[in-house]
Scaffold this motif. Structure first.
Motif, PDB file in Angstrom:
ATOM      1  N   VAL A  12       0.898  -1.386   0.021  1.00  0.00           N
ATOM      2  CA  VAL A  12       0.033  -0.093  -0.107  1.00  0.00           C
ATOM      3  C   VAL A  12       0.904   1.179   0.030  1.00  0.00           C
ATOM      4  O   VAL A  12       0.664   2.254  -0.802  1.00  0.00           O
ATOM      5  N   GLU A  13       1.978   1.225   0.912  1.00  0.00           N
ATOM      6  CA  GLU A  13       2.688   2.573   0.995  1.00  0.00           C
ATOM      7  C   GLU A  13       3.935   2.522   0.080  1.00  0.00           C
ATOM      8  O   GLU A  13       4.726   3.527  -0.024  1.00  0.00           O
ATOM      9  N   TRP A  14       4.236   1.629  -0.787  1.00  0.00           N
ATOM     10  CA  TRP A  14       5.430   1.337  -1.608  1.00  0.00           C
ATOM     11  C   TRP A  14       6.846   1.698  -0.878  1.00  0.00           C
ATOM     12  O   TRP A  14       7.778   2.309  -1.273  1.00  0.00           O
ATOM     13  N   SER A  15       6.796   1.230   0.377  1.00  0.00           N
ATOM     14  CA  SER A  15       8.106   1.431   1.018  1.00  0.00           C
ATOM     15  C   SER A  15       8.155   0.430   2.067  1.00  0.00           C
ATOM     16  O   SER A  15       7.145  -0.341   2.601  1.00  0.00           O
ATOM     17  N   PRO A  16       9.167  -0.035   2.673  1.00  0.00           N
ATOM     18  CA  PRO A  16       9.524  -0.828   3.698  1.00  0.00           C
ATOM     19  C   PRO A  16       8.734  -0.325   4.885  1.00  0.00           C
ATOM     20  O   PRO A  16       8.570   0.976   5.204  1.00  0.00           O
ATOM     21  N   PRO A  17       8.178  -1.018   5.891  1.00  0.00           N
ATOM     22  CA  PRO A  17       7.448  -0.464   7.206  1.00  0.00           C
ATOM     23  C   PRO A  17       8.369   0.081   7.948  1.00  0.00           C
ATOM     24  O   PRO A  17       9.479  -0.445   8.133  1.00  0.00           O
ATOM     25  N   PRO A  18       8.071   1.243   8.647  1.00  0.00           N
ATOM     26  CA  PRO A  18       8.996   2.051   9.438  1.00  0.00           C
ATOM     27  C   PRO A  18       9.442   1.020  10.625  1.00  0.00           C
ATOM     28  O   PRO A  18       8.631   0.195  11.248  1.00  0.00           O
ATOM     29  N   ALA A  35      -7.001   1.158   8.043  1.00  0.00           N
ATOM     30  CA  ALA A  35      -6.439   2.410   7.390  1.00  0.00           C
ATOM     31  C   ALA A  35      -5.973   2.111   5.996  1.00  0.00           C
ATOM     32  O   ALA A  35      -5.882   2.578   4.932  1.00  0.00           O
ATOM     33  N   LEU A  36      -5.017   0.999   5.959  1.00  0.00           N
ATOM     34  CA  LEU A  36      -4.265   0.240   4.975  1.00  0.00           C
ATOM     35  C   LEU A  36      -5.226  -0.270   3.870  1.00  0.00           C
ATOM     36  O   LEU A  36      -4.904   0.242   2.548  1.00  0.00           O
ATOM     37  N   LEU A  37      -6.416  -0.648   4.164  1.00  0.00           N
ATOM     38  CA  LEU A  37      -7.131  -1.198   3.013  1.00  0.00           C
ATOM     39  C   LEU A  37      -8.052  -0.119   2.561  1.00  0.00           C
ATOM     40  O   LEU A  37      -8.144  -0.190   1.298  1.00  0.00           O
ATOM     41  N   VAL A  38      -8.495   0.764   3.297  1.00  0.00           N
ATOM     42  CA  VAL A  38      -9.232   2.009   2.612  1.00  0.00           C
ATOM     43  C   VAL A  38      -8.062   2.844   1.831  1.00  0.00           C
ATOM     44  O   VAL A  38      -8.258   3.239   0.662  1.00  0.00           O
ATOM     45  N   ALA A  39      -6.824   2.775   2.125  1.00  0.00           N
ATOM     46  CA  ALA A  39      -5.755   3.643   1.439  1.00  0.00           C
ATOM     47  C   ALA A  39      -5.687   2.944   0.219  1.00  0.00           C
ATOM     48  O   ALA A  39      -5.367   3.542  -0.956  1.00  0.00           O
ATOM     49  N   ALA A  40      -5.527   1.477   0.239  1.00  0.00           N
ATOM     50  CA  ALA A  40      -5.381   0.698  -0.884  1.00  0.00           C
ATOM     51  C   ALA A  40      -6.506   1.042  -1.784  1.00  0.00           C
ATOM     52  O   ALA A  40      -6.168   1.187  -3.162  1.00  0.00           O
ATOM     53  N   LEU A  41      -7.526   1.224  -1.468  1.00  0.00           N
ATOM     54  CA  LEU A  41      -8.657   1.391  -2.494  1.00  0.00           C
ATOM     55  C   LEU A  41      -8.758   2.500  -3.241  1.00  0.00           C
ATOM     56  O   LEU A  41      -8.941   3.011  -4.425  1.00  0.00           O
ATOM     57  N   MET A  42      -8.404   3.674  -2.335  1.00  0.00           N
ATOM     58  CA  MET A  42      -8.328   5.097  -2.682  1.00  0.00           C
ATOM     59  C   MET A  42      -7.205   5.381  -3.675  1.00  0.00           C
ATOM     60  O   MET A  42      -7.169   5.891  -4.722  1.00  0.00           O
ATOM     61  N   LYS A  43      -5.839   4.795  -3.308  1.00  0.00           N
ATOM     62  CA  LYS A  43      -4.787   5.254  -4.045  1.00  0.00           C
ATOM     63  C   LYS A  43      -4.905   4.270  -5.521  1.00  0.00           C
ATOM     64  O   LYS A  43      -4.509   4.685  -6.550  1.00  0.00           O
ATOM     65  N   ALA A  44      -5.536   3.166  -5.773  1.00  0.00           N
ATOM     66  CA  ALA A  44      -6.137   2.463  -6.691  1.00  0.00           C
ATOM     67  C   ALA A  44      -6.783   3.362  -7.578  1.00  0.00           C
ATOM     68  O   ALA A  44      -6.600   3.529  -8.814  1.00  0.00           O
ATOM     69  N   THR A  45      -7.977   4.103  -7.223  1.00  0.00           N
ATOM     70  CA  THR A  45      -8.823   4.817  -7.931  1.00  0.00           C
ATOM     71  C   THR A  45      -7.914   6.225  -8.525  1.00  0.00           C
ATOM     72  O   THR A  45      -8.112   6.559  -9.496  1.00  0.00           O
ATOM     73  N   LEU A 240     -19.491  13.850 -16.232  1.00  0.00           N
ATOM     74  CA  LEU A 240     -19.803  12.532 -15.744  1.00  0.00           C
ATOM     75  C   LEU A 240     -21.413  12.471 -15.220  1.00  0.00           C
ATOM     76  O   LEU A 240     -22.086  13.232 -15.236  1.00  0.00           O
ATOM     77  N   PRO A 241     -21.749  11.337 -15.531  1.00  0.00           N
ATOM     78  CA  PRO A 241     -23.161  10.840 -15.016  1.00  0.00           C
ATOM     79  C   PRO A 241     -23.336  11.297 -13.617  1.00  0.00           C
ATOM     80  O   PRO A 241     -22.407  11.313 -12.733  1.00  0.00           O
ATOM     81  N   PRO A 242     -24.572  11.462 -12.984  1.00  0.00           N
ATOM     82  CA  PRO A 242     -24.789  11.919 -11.825  1.00  0.00           C
ATOM     83  C   PRO A 242     -24.342  10.820 -10.908  1.00  0.00           C
ATOM     84  O   PRO A 242     -23.878  11.321  -9.733  1.00  0.00           O
ATOM     85  N   ALA A 243     -24.413   9.766 -10.986  1.00  0.00           N
ATOM     86  CA  ALA A 243     -24.107   8.705 -10.187  1.00  0.00           C
ATOM     87  C   ALA A 243     -22.590   8.798  -9.626  1.00  0.00           C
ATOM     88  O   ALA A 243     -22.050   8.773  -8.527  1.00  0.00           O
ATOM     89  N   ARG A 244     -21.800   8.887 -10.963  1.00  0.00           N
ATOM     90  CA  ARG A 244     -20.525   8.878 -10.540  1.00  0.00           C
ATOM     91  C   ARG A 244     -19.973  10.258 -10.008  1.00  0.00           C
ATOM     92  O   ARG A 244     -18.950  10.221  -9.324  1.00  0.00           O
ATOM     93  N   GLN A 245     -20.608  11.119 -10.047  1.00  0.00           N
ATOM     94  CA  GLN A 245     -20.279  12.701  -9.497  1.00  0.00           C
ATOM     95  C   GLN A 245     -20.599  12.303  -8.088  1.00  0.00           C
ATOM     96  O   GLN A 245     -19.696  12.960  -7.167  1.00  0.00           O
ATOM     97  N   ARG A 246     -21.691  11.752  -7.781  1.00  0.00           N
ATOM     98  CA  ARG A 246     -21.859  11.604  -6.299  1.00  0.00           C
ATOM     99  C   ARG A 246     -20.781  10.751  -5.524  1.00  0.00           C
ATOM    100  O   ARG A 246     -20.563  10.978  -4.554  1.00  0.00           O
ATOM    101  N   VAL A 247     -20.136   9.682  -6.426  1.00  0.00           N
ATOM    102  CA  VAL A 247     -19.087   8.984  -5.591  1.00  0.00           C
ATOM    103  C   VAL A 247     -17.853   9.614  -5.720  1.00  0.00           C
ATOM    104  O   VAL A 247     -17.244   9.696  -4.607  1.00  0.00           O
ATOM    105  N   ILE A 248     -17.582  10.573  -6.425  1.00  0.00           N
ATOM    106  CA  ILE A 248     -16.372  11.251  -6.597  1.00  0.00           C
ATOM    107  C   ILE A 248     -16.417  12.469  -5.554  1.00  0.00           C
ATOM    108  O   ILE A 248     -15.853  12.535  -4.436  1.00  0.00           O
ATOM    109  N   ARG A 249     -17.773  12.887  -5.198  1.00  0.00           N
ATOM    110  CA  ARG A 249     -18.044  14.053  -4.090  1.00  0.00           C
ATOM    111  C   ARG A 249     -17.837  13.412  -2.904  1.00  0.00           C
ATOM    112  O   ARG A 249     -17.218  13.807  -1.752  1.00  0.00           O
ATOM    113  N   LEU A 250     -18.300  11.916  -2.672  1.00  0.00           N
ATOM    114  CA  LEU A 250     -18.301  11.147  -1.576  1.00  0.00           C
ATOM    115  C   LEU A 250     -16.642  11.130  -1.134  1.00  0.00           C
ATOM    116  O   LEU A 250     -16.309  11.200   0.038  1.00  0.00           O
ATOM    117  N   ALA A 251     -16.121  10.584  -2.305  1.00  0.00           N
ATOM    118  CA  ALA A 251     -14.438  10.285  -1.851  1.00  0.00           C
ATOM    119  C   ALA A 251     -13.908  11.421  -1.472  1.00  0.00           C
ATOM    120  O   ALA A 251     -13.018  11.421  -0.677  1.00  0.00           O
TER     121      ALA A 251
END
Length: 562
Positions: A12-18, A35-45, A240-251
């Motif tokens: 997720v962090e592209w680095s060795p753990p501290p 937090a790492l799982l959420v970060a993985a999803l967001m960084k993939a997006t 963007l379609p309304p549904a995708r706009q709502r997803v982006i605003r939520l993100a």
């Protein structure tokens, strides 16, 4: 997750753990894993948005150059930090300066600002950003650099926010960039604002905050990539379609709100302002120099200090609130034994040492100030009080030969070490062999009942009583004055040589030992040999000395009265 926490962090962090934060514990807690799982999803997006292909369309040479430089900036921001750390420090500091200087200049030339004022304001903010980068480069090169304090550093950060906002406004006026790109720009500015209070607040045991901060940093990279993607003059991307706009605003809302929620802790959550490894805890500021909100931090700094290589008084595992409570209990302790008991309960490694009043005053000034009010003073008040005390002590000393004026003379209180001192010097401070001469004079001071040691350019005059100060008058004459020994207990005359034409008595000069007033040069005839006659007696104001200096070639030591 299957391979282990270290692999999850690296993926997720592209680095060795501290090392310190991770390997010191038995794996990640639930919050860090989430937090790492959420970060993985967001960084993939974010990566999907960054890697979208550029819009086709005509580009002139300047615009092509800007697109290329923006993609270089994207690549630079995606390279793991430990790879950049392999570069020399000067190269790592110079690359962003060169890159963003070029980008900012092309921004001003290519974006259709449609307002001279807006373009000028953007240029001014770009310049402030570049000054900050250039100042860092100068510091890395050990060249004269501007010492940016906390306020100036905050100003540099806010200038980056304003520069981002003005650039987004320019993009909106230009018309080439989509609403999504503009939203990414506004979000990038918001991320910088959110990071101002977040940066540096997490302790070594909190792994959630660095994960969130790393994820938020991708928002700016998304905006840079989207800006490069839409530089062409081709057709604008469809909305963007309304549904995708709502997803982006939520993100976007999650990216902004989640760090703020993480920062808010219940009152009972332990705080760790300092640890035993913290730097900057060796300075003890005066109580009166600190604002009320700074005094607890000063106490914590001293309580966790490892000054002198010692263990901290309180273990690092105790949070701030507990140490402050123990500190106030130490203030109320009636004796050293009770202090030791409090420190033992706190888990201290050195409970018998107790804590000094000048450290405890930060947390209980109302108690310490009753017995030692001088500890409540500011530096300026302390200096004024010291000057007033010295002036008062000097005023107690009188010239014992008021009618016999020397060519130069002075009368002052001479302050000695409180725990005992050999005496004071009459010496040539410019003599290259002065240090050795002083050492030999010090060795000889007890060889004679007059307690005056002589060696070359140094005369060390001892005191006959166990005192911490004495009244001293020095006078220089062109020839030997009358003896006038009545009223004095002992009178001794010794030789001294001045290789540089100076004979002086040390002054306090901001220290604790020396004459309390300026002392003249007693070698009034320049380089050569002199005689030093020392009168000593005990009077109403304690021990009193009169030192008479005059030219003389005799090398004899005379005990005129004893």
């Amino acid at each position: 997750m299957v391979l282990g926490d270290a692999w999850l962090w690296a993926a997720v962090e592209w680095s060795p753990p501290p090392f310190e934060e991770f390997y010191g514990r038995d794996g990640f807690d639930t919050r860090t894993t989430a937090a790492l799982l959420v970060a993985a999803l967001m960084k993939a997006t974010f990566l999907w948005l960054i890697l979208r292909t550029p819009i086709r369309g005509p580009l002139d040479r300047r615009t092509k150059a800007l697109r290329l430089l923006l993609y270089v900036a994207v690549v630079y921001s995606l390279v793991p930090w430990y790879l950049i750390g392999l570069l020399p420090d000067a190269v790592g500091a110079a690359l962003p300066l060169v890159l963003w200087t070029s980008i900012d200049v092309l921004y001003l030339l290519i974006i259709r600002w449609r307002s001279r004022v807006l373009r000028a304001a953007a240029g001014a903010m770009f310049a402030v950003e570049l000054v900050s980068m250039a100042n860092y480069l100068l510091a890395v090169l050990d060249l004269p650099a501007f010492q940016a304090g906390r306020i100036v550093g905050l100003g540099f950060t806010l200038s980056a926010v304003v520069a981002t906002v003005l650039t987004v406004v320019g993009q909106r006026r230009d018309g080439r960039w989509s609403r999504g790109t503009q939203v990414a720009g506004w979000s990038s500015a918001g991320v910088i604002v959110v990071m101002i209070p977040v940066d540096g607040i997490y302790s070594s045991g909190n792994m959630v905050m660095p994960v969130i901060m790393d994820m938020m940093a991708f928002v700016g990279t998304v905006w840079i990539a989207a800006t490069a993607r839409e530089l062409a003059e081709g057709d604008r991307p469809a909305g963007l379609p309304p549904a995708r706009q709502r997803v982006i605003r939520l993100a976007v809302a999650a990216v902004v709100v989640l760090p703020v929620m993480t920062m808010i802790h219940p009152e009972q959550t332990p705080h760790f302002t300092y640890t035993g490894r913290s730097l900057g805890c060796y300075h003890r500021p005066n109580y009166g120099d600190l604002k009320p909100e700074e005094r607890d931090a000063a106490f914590l700094c001293r309580a966790r200090s490892t000054e002198g290589g010692r263990s901290p008084l309180f273990p690092d595992s105790l949070p701030d609130q507990t140490i402050l409570a123990h500190g106030r209990a130490l203030c109320r302790a009636k004796d050293p034994g009770e202090q030791a008991a409090i420190l033992k309960r706190a888990g201290s490694e050195r409970p018998d040492g107790g804590m000094d009043p000048w450290d405890l005053v930060y947390v209980c000034p109302e108690i310490i100030g009753l017995s030692q009010p001088e500890l409540l003073l500011s530096t300026a008040e302390e200096a004024a009080a010291s000057a007033a005390y010295i002036a008062e002590e000097n005023a107690k000393c009188r010239d014992p030969w008021p009618r016999t004026k020397g060519v130069v003379q002075a009368t002052a209180k001479y302050f000695l070490f409180a725990d005992g001192d050999h005496g004071y010097l009459v010496h040539d401070p410019g003599d290259k062999a002065s240090e050795k001469a002083v050492e030999r004079a010090m060795d000889r001071v007890f060889d004679d009942s007059a307690q005056i040691g002589v060696s070359g350019s140094a005369v060390l005059v001892g005191h006959i009583e166990d005192v911490i100060d004495l009244c001293l008058t020095v006078k220089a004459f062109r020839s030997a004055p009358p003896l006038r020994m009545a009223g004095w207990q002992q009178v001794t005359e010794v030789p001294v040589v001045s290789p540089t034409g100076r004979l002086a008595v040390p002054e306090m000069d901001g220290g604790d030992v020396g004459a309390g007033a300026p002392m003249p040069n007693l070698a009034i005839a320049g380089k050569g040999r002199y005689r030093v006659r020392v009168y000593v007696r005990l009077g109403d104001e304690g021990e009193e000395h009169l030192v008479v200096v005059f030219p003389g070639t005799s090398k004899k030591r005379l005990k005129l009265k004893q």
